[in-house]
Motif scaffolding. Structure first.
Motif, PDB file in Angstrom:
ATOM      1  N   THR A  50       0.874  -1.169   0.000  1.00 55.78           N
ATOM      2  CA  THR A  50       0.000   0.000   0.000  1.00 55.78           C
ATOM      3  C   THR A  50       0.914   1.222   0.000  1.00 55.78           C
ATOM      4  OG1 THR A  50      -0.105   0.299   2.405  1.00 55.78           O
ATOM      5  CG2 THR A  50      -1.692  -1.233   1.417  1.00 55.78           C
ATOM      6  N   PRO A  51       0.427   2.379  -0.474  1.00 55.85           N
ATOM      7  CA  PRO A  51       1.264   3.582  -0.432  1.00 55.85           C
ATOM      8  C   PRO A  51       1.712   3.932   0.983  1.00 55.85           C
ATOM      9  CG  PRO A  51      -0.566   3.911  -1.929  1.00 55.85           C
ATOM     10  CD  PRO A  51      -0.812   2.600  -1.238  1.00 55.85           C
ATOM     11  N   ALA A  52       0.887   3.628   1.981  1.00 53.79           N
ATOM     12  CA  ALA A  52       1.237   3.979   3.359  1.00 53.79           C
ATOM     13  C   ALA A  52       2.289   3.049   3.948  1.00 53.79           C
ATOM     14  CB  ALA A  52      -0.016   3.963   4.232  1.00 53.79           C
ATOM     15  N   LEU A  53       2.213   1.753   3.601  1.00 51.62           N
ATOM     16  CA  LEU A  53       3.101   0.767   4.208  1.00 51.62           C
ATOM     17  C   LEU A  53       4.269   0.372   3.311  1.00 51.62           C
ATOM     18  CD1 LEU A  53       0.360  -1.615   5.678  1.00 51.62           C
ATOM     19  CD2 LEU A  53       1.664   0.141   6.899  1.00 51.62           C
ATOM     20  N   GLY A  54       4.139   0.614   2.001  1.00 49.01           N
ATOM     21  CA  GLY A  54       5.153   0.156   1.077  1.00 49.01           C
ATOM     22  C   GLY A  54       5.071  -1.340   0.865  1.00 49.01           C
ATOM     23  N   PRO A  55       6.025  -1.923   0.136  1.00 46.27           N
ATOM     24  CA  PRO A  55       6.007  -3.375  -0.093  1.00 46.27           C
ATOM     25  C   PRO A  55       6.547  -4.135   1.115  1.00 46.27           C
ATOM     26  CG  PRO A  55       7.860  -2.383  -1.233  1.00 46.27           C
ATOM     27  CD  PRO A  55       7.102  -1.256  -0.603  1.00 46.27           C
ATOM     28  N   ARG A  56       5.847  -5.191   1.500  1.00 47.96           N
ATOM     29  CA  ARG A  56       6.252  -6.033   2.623  1.00 47.96           C
ATOM     30  C   ARG A  56       6.094  -7.493   2.248  1.00 47.96           C
ATOM     31  NH1 ARG A  56       3.263  -3.657   8.089  1.00 47.96           N
ATOM     32  NH2 ARG A  56       4.323  -1.630   8.205  1.00 47.96           N
ATOM     33  N   CYS A  57       7.129  -8.283   2.462  1.00 49.64           N
ATOM     34  CA  CYS A  57       7.000  -9.740   2.333  1.00 49.64           C
ATOM     35  C   CYS A  57       6.381 -10.243   3.627  1.00 49.64           C
ATOM     36  CB  CYS A  57       8.367 -10.385   2.095  1.00 49.64           C
ATOM     37  SG  CYS A  57       8.293 -12.185   1.907  1.00 49.64           S
ATOM     38  N   VAL A  58       5.210 -10.873   3.530  1.00 53.49           N
ATOM     39  CA  VAL A  58       4.496 -11.307   4.732  1.00 53.49           C
ATOM     40  C   VAL A  58       4.429 -12.823   4.876  1.00 53.49           C
ATOM     41  CG1 VAL A  58       3.125  -9.196   4.846  1.00 53.49           C
ATOM     42  CG2 VAL A  58       2.237 -11.172   3.589  1.00 53.49           C
ATOM     43  N   SER A  59       4.727 -13.549   3.804  1.00 50.09           N
ATOM     44  CA  SER A  59       4.701 -15.006   3.861  1.00 50.09           C
ATOM     45  C   SER A  59       5.637 -15.566   2.801  1.00 50.09           C
ATOM     46  CB  SER A  59       3.273 -15.524   3.639  1.00 50.09           C
ATOM     47  OG  SER A  59       3.241 -16.936   3.563  1.00 50.09           O
ATOM     48  N   LEU A  60       6.352 -16.612   3.163  1.00 52.02           N
ATOM     49  CA  LEU A  60       7.346 -17.203   2.255  1.00 52.02           C
ATOM     50  C   LEU A  60       7.372 -18.702   2.488  1.00 52.02           C
ATOM     51  CD1 LEU A  60      11.017 -15.973   1.831  1.00 52.02           C
ATOM     52  CD2 LEU A  60      10.558 -18.300   2.588  1.00 52.02           C
ATOM     53  N   ALA A  61       7.560 -19.465   1.406  1.00 49.19           N
ATOM     54  CA  ALA A  61       7.613 -20.925   1.545  1.00 49.19           C
ATOM     55  C   ALA A  61       8.434 -21.540   0.425  1.00 49.19           C
ATOM     56  CB  ALA A  61       6.206 -21.522   1.550  1.00 49.19           C
ATOM     57  N   THR A  62       8.948 -22.726   0.690  1.00 50.27           N
ATOM     58  CA  THR A  62       9.538 -23.569  -0.345  1.00 50.27           C
ATOM     59  C   THR A  62       8.847 -24.922  -0.304  1.00 50.27           C
ATOM     60  OG1 THR A  62      11.257 -24.544   1.077  1.00 50.27           O
ATOM     61  CG2 THR A  62      11.785 -22.450  -0.026  1.00 50.27           C
TER      62      THR A  62
END
Length: 415
Positions: A50-62
């Motif tokens: 979002t413009p307020a929060l910017g880009p965030r990685c919130v979940s990752l998996a292999t």
């Protein structure tokens, strides 16, 4: 931030996921075995912006594994079914949102607004909503298994499968196993696996992502209280070398379309109606990245050869970091109740029950997981319309349990 905000590029999004991966512990990651064989896997990550929060990685998996269909009845909500990276990352995103709903009740969430009195247009009620317009991206280090990767699979091969196409459920419109008949495209497929391995009825990542363009990224639990409207995938990002436009358009768009997008939303077998409030058809954008992922599948004729990793990792922002094997935390045995992942059915249902309690509602201790999911008739009707379009969507064996049996699960977690 104003209207001048510049959203992150595909390379930047992929970079966030890969950077986070490299910061995680080694446990569960692919390695070089003692015999010189190099392990490979698939990496996937959910990035929100979002413009307020910017880009965030919130979940990752292999991961590249799935549980055999015959094993599901003995899972009792304790064992993960599908450990392909894309699907595991989406489950992680749902667990992240469950935690955000808990925060929202106390007005502490950056993403979710709690408003018990607000009603959707068709009379059904959601109690949680996205705070602001949200972009959601999925980076995957390979083309999703199934229809989106058929050209990559069939390249350089001879079609050894004779017509007509053989289907594992024996009916003309049924599902096709994994990579069988790889020269036949537009088909609903199971997860790939060795021919001598027990069969899984878990659908390919192409099929599951196609479904999510209508049903949203939300699970059956979450979509009963959180409006799905803002939780559709904006972009699917893959490496340039695995992107074949014709395959992606067919796998994720042409199979759903009848004329126009609006036509699909109105098309029904008996009458003419739009999708229920909160749901829409949101075709995600396909993007490529030149970011490098070093654990991708390599030529098996290389020195030492290569083998798929049997383990997965799962990281969820502000919540958990897990190494997973055979559907449970590494070191635990499946089907005995130990080592349940934070995104297992039991753990997710327990977290959902906490939200219910927090907002003054309650669930019957004797209610089963599947019974509660079936009560979300709106989402079921949306999914069934997609099943009718894709054809061949067979149901897996049941994996069910009672809510009462999911209490105090954290006591059984293998640390």
């Amino acid at each position: 931030m104003g209207n001048d905000y510049q959203y992150a590029s595909p390379d930047a999004i992929a970079g966030l996921v890969i950077e986070k991966y490299h910061k995680l512990p080694l446990k569960g990651k692919p390695t070089v075995r003692s015999n010189g064989v190099r392990e490979w896997t698939v990496l996937a990550g959910i990035v929100t912006e979002t413009p307020a929060l910017g880009p965030r990685c919130v979940s990752l998996a292999t991961g590249v594994k799935a549980i055999p269909n015959a094993s599901l009845p003995k899972c009792h909500g304790m064992v993960l079914h599908d450990m392909h990276a894309e699907i595991l990352a989406i489950r992680g995103f749902n667990r992240f949102l469950l935690e955000e709903c808990l925060k929202a009740v106390e007005q502490r969430s950056d993403y979710i607004l709690y408003d018990k009195q607000r009603h959707s247009e068709d009379g059904s009620r959601y109690m949680f909503f996205a705070k602001s317009k949200l972009k959601i991206y999925l980076y995957v280090s390979e083309a999703p298994c199934g229809d989106a990767s058929m050209s990559l699979i069939s390249s350089g091969q001879q079609d050894a499968w004779a017509d007509p196409v053989s289907r594992i459920d024996g009916v003309e419109s049924g599902i096709v196993r994994g990579r069988d008949h790889c020269f036949q495209v537009g088909l609903t497929r199971t997860k790939p696996g060795r021919r001598d391995s027990p069969i899984t009825y878990s659908k390919s990542c192409s099929d599951k992502l196609c479904l999510r363009q209508v049903s949203s990224l939300l699970s059956g639990l979450l979509s009963s209280i959180l409006s799905p409207d803002s939780f559709y995938l904006s972009k699917l990002i893959v490496p340039r070398e695995v992107y074949i436009e014709e395959d992606f358009v067919r796998a994720f768009r042409s199979r759903l379309q009848t004329g126009t997008k609006r036509k699909f939303e109105q098309d029904a077998s008996d009458n003419d109606f739009a999708l229920p409030s909160g749901y829409r058809t949101k075709f995600f954008e396909y993007c490529v990245t030149d970011s490098s992922w070093e654990f991708k599948k390599v030529n098996t004729e290389a020195v030492g050869g290569s083998k798929p990793s049997s383990t997965s990792i799962l990281w969820i922002s502000d919540l958990s970091n897990e190494a997973i094997s055979n559907g449970v935390i590494m070191g635990a045995k499946p089907f005995v109740g130990k080592g349940q992942s934070s995104v297992s059915r039991k753990q997710m249902f327990q977290s959902f029950a906490k939200i219910y309690s927090k907002i003054g509602l309650s669930l019957d201790d004797d209610i089963t997981y599947l019974a509660f999911k079936k009560s979300n008739v709106t989402r079921i009707s949306v999914k069934e319309r997609v099943y009718a379009k894709l054809k061949g969507w067979v149901y897996t064996e049941k994996d069910d349990f009672r809510l009462q049996s999911s209490v105090d699960l954290h006591r059984d977690q293998t640390k």
